[in-house]
Design an enzyme around this catalytic site. Structure first.
Site, PDB file in Angstrom:
ATOM      1  N   VAL A 126     -28.278  16.844 -21.076  1.00 54.51           N
ATOM      2  CA  VAL A 126     -29.263  16.466 -22.090  1.00 54.51           C
ATOM      3  C   VAL A 126     -30.513  16.001 -21.363  1.00 54.51           C
ATOM      4  O   VAL A 126     -30.437  15.278 -20.366  1.00 54.51           O
ATOM      5  CB  VAL A 126     -28.725  15.340 -22.997  1.00 54.51           C
ATOM      6  CG1 VAL A 126     -29.773  14.952 -24.049  1.00 54.51           C
ATOM      7  CG2 VAL A 126     -27.419  15.747 -23.670  1.00 54.51           C
ATOM      8  N   CYS A 127     -31.670  16.452 -21.847  1.00 56.49           N
ATOM      9  CA  CYS A 127     -32.949  15.995 -21.333  1.00 56.49           C
ATOM     10  C   CYS A 127     -33.062  16.299 -19.836  1.00 56.49           C
ATOM     11  O   CYS A 127     -32.706  17.384 -19.389  1.00 56.49           O
ATOM     12  CB  CYS A 127     -33.111  14.510 -21.656  1.00 56.49           C
ATOM     13  SG  CYS A 127     -34.779  13.852 -21.524  1.00 56.49           S
ATOM     14  N   THR A 128     -33.517  15.339 -19.040  1.00 56.56           N
ATOM     15  CA  THR A 128     -33.710  15.562 -17.610  1.00 56.56           C
ATOM     16  C   THR A 128     -32.410  15.550 -16.821  1.00 56.56           C
ATOM     17  O   THR A 128     -32.433  15.769 -15.602  1.00 56.56           O
ATOM     18  CB  THR A 128     -34.674  14.517 -17.017  1.00 56.56           C
ATOM     19  OG1 THR A 128     -34.206  13.207 -17.367  1.00 56.56           O
ATOM     20  CG2 THR A 128     -36.083  14.727 -17.547  1.00 56.56           C
TER      21      THR A 128
END
Length: 224
Positions: free
Chosen positions: A98-100
């Site tokens: 998720v995300c970075t």
């Protein structure tokens, strides 16, 4: 179904909390929250999360999930964490982020030649870890599933639940947790946000954050 979340200091708690709330209800799920020594990790909200296992004691993952946050900049240089993610990802049925958190997968060698996504402010850096950015909230390439920024982790969890247990199970969990987003404002993506808000946010936060992420990847041999 052993679901392993990898945590580190300064993690974005919703990157973790959204998916774990849904995936924990997957039929037959066991949740393992792992940090290096099993100790508490800080979040970007000013509180800590206490994992239930260490890297050494964690069982093999069927689903491996790596959340993101500003702490990723330090995490990509944590040899123990990267080694854990690399080994778990090599045998997991599903490798996710998720995300970075995508950059942790990338440094571990798990995004090579894969289509992927992450938070919108960092997508231009995905080629530095061998991935091709695909503009989407959730991207699946083989057994690798990556989600965009923060709240997209819930969408990723529902898509994965549908793949594993069927759409009826996913829809039932969506209803159970009353996931029916209706934000009061338009503008959750750069394409739908007023230009001045986007410009100001980039200038205040994300231009610097993206440069720091690139520097962290360079320091760890991902960029020449």
């Amino acid at each position: 179904m052993n679901i392993v979340f990898v945590l580190f200091d300064n993690v974005t708690q919703l990157d973790f909390a959204g998916p774990v709330q849904f995936l924990s209800r997957l039929p037959g799920a066991t949740i393992q929250i792992a940090s290096n020594y099993g100790g508490a990790v800080t979040t970007d909200c000013g509180f800590s999360i206490i994992p239930n296992t260490s890297f050494a004691d964690c069982g093999p993952a069927d689903i491996l999930c790596v959340p993101g946050g500003h702490g990723v900049r330090e995490a990509v240089g944590d040899a123990a964490l990267i080694d854990f993610v690399r080994k778990q990802g090599a045998q997991a049925k599903w490798v996710t982020s998720v995300c970075t958190g995508a950059f942790i997968l990338g440094v571990a060698g798990l995004l090579q030649d894969k289509r992927a996504t992450c938070h919108w402010a960092y997508t231009q850096l995905l080629p530095l870890v061998g991935a091709t950015h695909q503009p989407a909230r959730v991207v699946r390439d083989g057994n690798v599933v990556t989600a965009g920024g923060v709240t997209s982790g819930i969408d990723f969890a529902l898509e994965l639940i549908a793949l594993i247990s069927g759409e009826d199970v996913a829809r039932t969990l969506q209803l159970s947790l009353e996931y029916d987003p209706a934000p009061p404002f338009q503008g959750g993506t750069p394409a739908t946000t007023a230009p001045d808000i986007l410009h100001n946010l980039r200038a205040r936060v994300y231009d610097k954050a993206a440069a720091q992420m690139e520097s962290a990847l360079r320091d760890n041999g991902m960029v020449g």
